[in-house]
Scaffold this motif. Structure first.
Motif, PDB file in Angstrom:
ATOM      1  N   LEU A   5       0.932  -1.183  -0.097  1.00  0.00           N
ATOM      2  CA  LEU A   5       0.079  -0.051  -0.034  1.00  0.00           C
ATOM      3  C   LEU A   5       1.084   1.195  -0.016  1.00  0.00           C
ATOM      4  O   LEU A   5       1.893   1.463   0.681  1.00  0.00           O
ATOM      5  CB  LEU A   5      -0.963   0.102   1.391  1.00  0.00           C
ATOM      6  N   ARG A   6       0.415   2.113  -0.766  1.00  0.00           N
ATOM      7  CA  ARG A   6       1.197   3.644  -0.784  1.00  0.00           C
ATOM      8  C   ARG A   6      -0.012   4.739  -0.671  1.00  0.00           C
ATOM      9  O   ARG A   6      -0.736   4.857  -1.634  1.00  0.00           O
ATOM     10  CB  ARG A   6       1.942   3.707  -2.273  1.00  0.00           C
ATOM     11  N   LEU A   7       0.287   5.233   0.739  1.00  0.00           N
ATOM     12  CA  LEU A   7      -0.638   6.305   1.118  1.00  0.00           C
ATOM     13  C   LEU A   7      -0.222   7.517   1.423  1.00  0.00           C
ATOM     14  O   LEU A   7       0.997   7.705   1.834  1.00  0.00           O
ATOM     15  CB  LEU A   7      -1.453   5.484   2.250  1.00  0.00           C
ATOM     16  N   ILE A   8      -1.021   8.727   0.799  1.00  0.00           N
ATOM     17  CA  ILE A   8      -0.695  10.070   1.475  1.00  0.00           C
ATOM     18  C   ILE A   8      -1.784  10.439   2.578  1.00  0.00           C
ATOM     19  O   ILE A   8      -2.728   9.986   2.483  1.00  0.00           O
ATOM     20  CB  ILE A   8      -0.685  10.866   0.171  1.00  0.00           C
ATOM     21  N   ILE A   9      -1.237  10.995   3.294  1.00  0.00           N
ATOM     22  CA  ILE A   9      -2.109  11.747   4.476  1.00  0.00           C
ATOM     23  C   ILE A   9      -2.008  13.243   4.368  1.00  0.00           C
ATOM     24  O   ILE A   9      -0.847  13.799   4.432  1.00  0.00           O
ATOM     25  CB  ILE A   9      -2.174  10.974   5.954  1.00  0.00           C
ATOM     26  N   LEU A  10      -3.041  13.944   4.160  1.00  0.00           N
ATOM     27  CA  LEU A  10      -3.190  15.280   4.202  1.00  0.00           C
ATOM     28  C   LEU A  10      -4.034  15.879   5.189  1.00  0.00           C
ATOM     29  O   LEU A  10      -5.018  15.250   5.579  1.00  0.00           O
ATOM     30  CB  LEU A  10      -3.706  15.711   2.584  1.00  0.00           C
ATOM     31  N   GLY A  11      -3.769  17.041   5.445  1.00  0.00           N
ATOM     32  CA  GLY A  11      -4.397  17.912   6.578  1.00  0.00           C
ATOM     33  C   GLY A  11      -3.846  18.973   6.989  1.00  0.00           C
ATOM     34  O   GLY A  11      -2.417  19.171   6.889  1.00  0.00           O
ATOM     35  N   ALA A  12      -4.450  19.954   7.534  1.00  0.00           N
ATOM     36  CA  ALA A  12      -3.886  21.089   7.952  1.00  0.00           C
ATOM     37  C   ALA A  12      -2.729  20.955   9.056  1.00  0.00           C
ATOM     38  O   ALA A  12      -2.966  19.740   9.893  1.00  0.00           O
ATOM     39  CB  ALA A  12      -4.893  22.098   8.614  1.00  0.00           C
ATOM     40  N   PRO A  13      -1.803  21.804   9.565  1.00  0.00           N
ATOM     41  CA  PRO A  13      -1.077  21.787  10.800  1.00  0.00           C
ATOM     42  C   PRO A  13      -1.786  21.570  11.877  1.00  0.00           C
ATOM     43  O   PRO A  13      -2.788  22.187  12.363  1.00  0.00           O
ATOM     44  CB  PRO A  13      -0.329  22.864  10.782  1.00  0.00           C
ATOM     45  N   GLY A  14      -1.658  20.401  12.639  1.00  0.00           N
ATOM     46  CA  GLY A  14      -2.323  20.278  13.740  1.00  0.00           C
ATOM     47  C   GLY A  14      -3.454  19.354  13.447  1.00  0.00           C
ATOM     48  O   GLY A  14      -4.224  19.339  14.640  1.00  0.00           O
ATOM     49  N   SER A  15      -4.014  18.908  12.304  1.00  0.00           N
ATOM     50  CA  SER A  15      -5.168  18.096  12.195  1.00  0.00           C
ATOM     51  C   SER A  15      -5.116  16.862  12.660  1.00  0.00           C
ATOM     52  O   SER A  15      -5.953  16.116  12.751  1.00  0.00           O
ATOM     53  CB  SER A  15      -5.450  18.229  10.630  1.00  0.00           C
ATOM     54  N   GLY A  16      -3.805  16.222  12.750  1.00  0.00           N
ATOM     55  CA  GLY A  16      -3.792  15.085  13.532  1.00  0.00           C
ATOM     56  C   GLY A  16      -3.210  13.932  12.619  1.00  0.00           C
ATOM     57  O   GLY A  16      -3.416  12.819  12.758  1.00  0.00           O
ATOM     58  N   LYS A  17      -2.314  14.491  11.554  1.00  0.00           N
ATOM     59  CA  LYS A  17      -1.632  13.844  10.377  1.00  0.00           C
ATOM     60  C   LYS A  17      -0.781  12.735  11.241  1.00  0.00           C
ATOM     61  O   LYS A  17      -0.891  11.441  11.140  1.00  0.00           O
ATOM     62  CB  LYS A  17      -0.957  14.506   9.539  1.00  0.00           C
ATOM     63  N   GLY A  18       0.050  13.424  12.134  1.00  0.00           N
ATOM     64  CA  GLY A  18       1.127  12.366  12.831  1.00  0.00           C
ATOM     65  C   GLY A  18       0.176  11.226  13.670  1.00  0.00           C
ATOM     66  O   GLY A  18       0.608  10.204  13.983  1.00  0.00           O
ATOM     67  N   THR A  19      -0.801  11.914  14.549  1.00  0.00           N
ATOM     68  CA  THR A  19      -1.669  10.879  15.360  1.00  0.00           C
ATOM     69  C   THR A  19      -2.209   9.867  14.679  1.00  0.00           C
ATOM     70  O   THR A  19      -2.139   8.693  14.937  1.00  0.00           O
ATOM     71  CB  THR A  19      -2.623  11.746  16.132  1.00  0.00           C
ATOM     72  N   ILE A  20      -2.972  10.211  13.518  1.00  0.00           N
ATOM     73  CA  ILE A  20      -3.536   9.051  12.849  1.00  0.00           C
ATOM     74  C   ILE A  20      -2.551   8.026  12.070  1.00  0.00           C
ATOM     75  O   ILE A  20      -2.772   7.112  12.030  1.00  0.00           O
ATOM     76  CB  ILE A  20      -4.653   9.709  11.628  1.00  0.00           C
ATOM     77  N   SER A  21      -1.378   8.812  11.788  1.00  0.00           N
ATOM     78  CA  SER A  21      -0.269   8.048  10.878  1.00  0.00           C
ATOM     79  C   SER A  21       0.011   7.022  11.774  1.00  0.00           C
ATOM     80  O   SER A  21       0.289   5.804  11.337  1.00  0.00           O
ATOM     81  CB  SER A  21       0.697   8.782  10.743  1.00  0.00           C
ATOM     82  N   SER A  22       0.387   7.217  13.061  1.00  0.00           N
ATOM     83  CA  SER A  22       0.774   6.096  14.133  1.00  0.00           C
ATOM     84  C   SER A  22      -0.103   5.067  14.258  1.00  0.00           C
ATOM     85  O   SER A  22       0.134   4.014  14.360  1.00  0.00           O
ATOM     86  CB  SER A  22       1.324   6.719  15.273  1.00  0.00           C
ATOM     87  N   ARG A  23      -1.584   5.249  14.121  1.00  0.00           N
ATOM     88  CA  ARG A  23      -2.494   4.478  14.177  1.00  0.00           C
ATOM     89  C   ARG A  23      -2.672   3.348  13.046  1.00  0.00           C
ATOM     90  O   ARG A  23      -2.557   2.395  13.123  1.00  0.00           O
ATOM     91  CB  ARG A  23      -3.870   5.032  14.522  1.00  0.00           C
ATOM     92  N   ILE A  24      -2.432   4.193  11.857  1.00  0.00           N
ATOM     93  CA  ILE A  24      -2.283   3.585  10.533  1.00  0.00           C
ATOM     94  C   ILE A  24      -1.264   2.555  10.446  1.00  0.00           C
ATOM     95  O   ILE A  24      -1.479   1.154  10.108  1.00  0.00           O
ATOM     96  CB  ILE A  24      -2.468   4.567   9.574  1.00  0.00           C
ATOM     97  N   ILE A  25      -0.040   2.925  10.731  1.00  0.00           N
ATOM     98  CA  ILE A  25       1.385   2.182  10.912  1.00  0.00           C
ATOM     99  C   ILE A  25       1.012   0.910  11.660  1.00  0.00           C
ATOM    100  O   ILE A  25       1.770  -0.053  11.351  1.00  0.00           O
ATOM    101  CB  ILE A  25       2.516   2.894  10.642  1.00  0.00           C
ATOM    102  N   ASN A  26       0.484   1.043  12.820  1.00  0.00           N
ATOM    103  CA  ASN A  26       0.370   0.010  13.646  1.00  0.00           C
ATOM    104  C   ASN A  26      -0.568  -1.030  13.348  1.00  0.00           C
ATOM    105  O   ASN A  26      -0.433  -2.150  13.260  1.00  0.00           O
ATOM    106  CB  ASN A  26       0.055   0.391  15.085  1.00  0.00           C
TER     107      ASN A  26
END
Ligand code: G5P
Ligand code: MG
Length: 224
Positions: A5-26
């Motif tokens: 899978l090759r995914l991109i996550i977009l969103g404003a600064p502080g929208s939770g990209k890092g937070t959601i990313s850590s859940r996706i990668i786990n």
């Protein structure tokens, strides 16, 4: 065999990209390639790259396309596993560069979180720069105040999280996001998720990705 899978996550600064990313990668076992984490780790290690970008980042400005693109393309090309790209592309030129490099994308996850929610969150963010782990004194505080849960090392606040710099970053985002969404919408890749909290958005994103992955694997089996 499991699909890559090759995914991109977009969103404003502080929208939770890092937070959601850590859940996706786990959940989906993939590499997290975060442009901001890579740059901050270079700043901390005082590399040539870090010294070049330090001032721009603390002022909330974007670093130049040639600098960031080189780093990201190198990372993507050496990553054999599935990956999730966070913080890149940041403008239409960066989208085109990915495309020209023939780096194909399966899906673009677009987070829409109200701006007033974001400015409040960033006041309470603390991070562990070497790992990119993100905390929030209200939402997910560290077990020991100001210490990383895994290593016990000190947490810091990002210099670009001061109120005036956050406003500048949100403005840049507002100017750049539409052409990026248009670019990937024309390829039918964008899934937008709207809500105030990461805990509300996460189950929606997870279900969507499970469906997408199952469909992709089924269609790849048919081709074999
Ligand atoms: P970055 O590092 O890519 P941004 O600005 O895109 O930075 P940022 O600030 O990292 O994005 P995020 O990852 O979307 O935000 O959000 P997060 O860290 O997960 O969550 C924010 C806070 O809210 C955290 O404290 C988290 O715990 C909390 N939180 C999450 N969910 C909730 C919730 O539901 N409720 C509450 N209360 N809290 C929550 O880029 C930084 C800089 O690097 C350069 C630029 O200078 C950029 O400004 N850069 C690039 N420049 C050019 N091109 C590129 N491609 C570049 N990439 C980076
Ligand atoms: Mg982030």
């Amino acid at each position: 065999m499991a699909s890559k899978l090759r995914l991109i996550i977009l969103g404003a600064p502080g929208s939770g990209k890092g937070t959601i990313s850590s859940r996706i990668i786990n959940e989906f076992k993939m590499a997290h390639i975060s442009s901001g984490d890579i740059l901050r780790s270079n700043i901390q290690q005082k590399t040539d790259l870090g010294l070049k970008v330090k001032d721009l980042i603390s002022k909330g400005q974007l670093v130049t396309d040639d600098i960031i693109t080189k780093v990201i393309i190198q990372e993507l090309k050496k990553t054999k596993a599935s990956w999730l790209l966070d913080g890149f592309p940041r403008n239409l030129n960066q989208c085109r560069i990915l495309d020209n490099e023939k780096i194909s994308i399966d899906r673009v996850i677009n987070l829409e979180v109200p701006f007033e929610e974001i400015t409040n969150r960033l006041k309470h963010r603390w991070i562990h720069p070497p790992s990119g782990r993100v905390y929030n004194l209200e939402f997910n505080p560290p077990k020991i105040p100001r210490k990383d849960d895994v290593t016990g090392e000190p947490l810091i606040q990002r210099p670009d999280d001061s109120e005036d710099v956050v406003l500048k970053r949100l403005n840049i985002y507002k100017q750049q996001i539409k052409p990026i969404i248009d670019f990937y919408s024309s390829k039918d890749l964008v899934e937008t998720f709207t809500g105030r909290t990461s805990n509300y958005l996460w189950p929606l994103i997870k279900d969507n990705l499970i469906d997408f992955k199952n469909n992709k694997e089924a269609s790849e089996l048919k081709v074999q």
